[in-house]
Design a protein around this motif. Sequence first.
Motif: not given
Length: 624
Positions: A110-127
């Motif tokens: 198992f060798h991958p090096k990845v981050w998938v990050l979910r960011y939220t803010a009030e009244n804004k689109a999810t990033r």
Amino acid sequence: MLEPNSRTLLLDALRPPAGYELSAAFGTTYTLDLVALMVAALPFTFFDTEDGEGENVLEPLPLIEALRRNADRITLFCQAGKISVPKNQRPLFAYVEDCVYEALPSRGAFHPKVWVLRYTAENKATRYRLLCLSRNLTFDRSWDTVLVLDGELIDRQNGFSANRPLSDFVTEVANMATRPLSPDRASQIRTIADECRRVRWETPLGFSPDVGFWPLGIPGYSSRNMIGTGWRQLLVVSPFLTQDTVADLASRARIPIIISRTSSLNDMPAEKLEPYAEMYVLNDAAEAEPSDSGAPSDALENERPMAGLHAKLYVMHNGQGRVRILTGSANATHAGMSGNVEFMVELDADRSMRIEKLLEFGETGATSLRDMLLEYEPTDTTEDTDSDVEKRLDALLDEAEYCVAGWPIGARVVADDASDAFRLELHTEAPLASPGARVTVSPLAPNMTGVELNAAMSGRLGVWGPMDIETLSAFFTFELKATVESRSSSRSFVRRLPLTGEPPGRRESILRSILRDRGNVLRYLMLLASLDGAAPGSSLARARDLGERGDSGLAGLEDYGPTLFESLVRALDREPKRLSQVNRLVSDLRADPKSAALLPEGFDTIWDPIWAHAQTLLDPEADK
């Protein structure tokens, strides 16, 4: 691009966009340093990790708060058997126990090096943010690459077809875990896997908006067409090589170029390297600055010397306008291309990214990648008997490590009826496979004696105790010892074992034991009340100054009242939600009479009316 003086630290790359906060994080690494994992939680809460003089202020209290806020949002997968043993046992490791999931693929590593990050803010689109790295989550100071892609979740029913490989990768990795994911974390992973299909990624200047994802080692995907053929030039950057892959890559272009380590190139027969027009190695003089890790000084216990080249990069140029770049975790080896679980990202670039441009001296006089390279010169590779024995020992330890990493064992906590202490018991429901090496195990806790394990054992394997609640751990250290021709070698690693019978309130008890006195509690309260998400250095300094007089100097309201009251009222006026974190700390301390006494004298007269008014301003769902 590839300019040595242009560096991106992982802490910077993890930091949420302005006005956003972390909702969920999916991460992968081959090797894992537990201290590095704790430090990785900091940028999700503290946007500025330096004081006014530019020095790190990554102190224990910010670390505690970052873990308390974010640990339940971070899920990290690593290769089973590749968690390094920390030099010092830290009570705060308990906060990341539930973050760590070891993975054992059906084949390969198992060798991958990845981050998938979910960011939220009030009244804004999810990033979303995708980090595709060549480095592991450790404090190793090697030369690596990191690709950072930001994107916005688009309101559409169907996903982008190009994103499906990323979604499939997230789903398949979760299925490789050696223990079941908790319901909350499984839900977070499903959300990320679903939503990332509908993210429109923003590529850097000079690159096409099209992004390709190459998850290797999972069903339905392979590297067969990843590199392609018929290129005029191909640049291969890989620290590790195997003969078949080196030969195959050379056949893909008229002018292949390779950058690797001297030891790896030395292992290649001359005929395998003959097609390469240019061959380079990293200059030993190319060293990182002493402070470039961005880690707190007390966390650098596992910092190692510069490990040389560790980047994995493939750049293809067709001789006209098209340049393709692949970056990620896959080495130019048979395992990297056809065996391991890996992850690569493909970008299309314009001519400004052609191979000659990447390697040449910059027009502005800036240091280029070529300035760090030396032409490869073969060195003597004659092996002695000692080297052969060392390889055999390493092979035995590799086999033992893989075997022990898959042992079906767990731990349980048993209360000691005669006291408030506990015992930790190690057990298995099935016979253990023979590892071919001597194995001892102990909890990752102070003063624990190792118990030797063997394949003949079953049922209860070991018992440790009595232990107080703060010493209990789901992390266990395994030490392997192999012998060849009267020579022995050892290797140690940590496993996160399934833990049952955990007493309630363990982490809160650890928090209280770390705070210990009114000075620490006051500094923590000041940190929470003053934190504005942009410049915690100043609030940390104010809290630290208040605490320098010690517990005896903090006995009455006359010492701390005005400053603390001002910070709390300012938070009430500008951001009442922030006071929820203060209330969480106060509630945890009030839950135990001993820790309740650590609250500053007279604090209730300040806090209770402020919190009562804050509750009238907060949304019912805000205080969570």
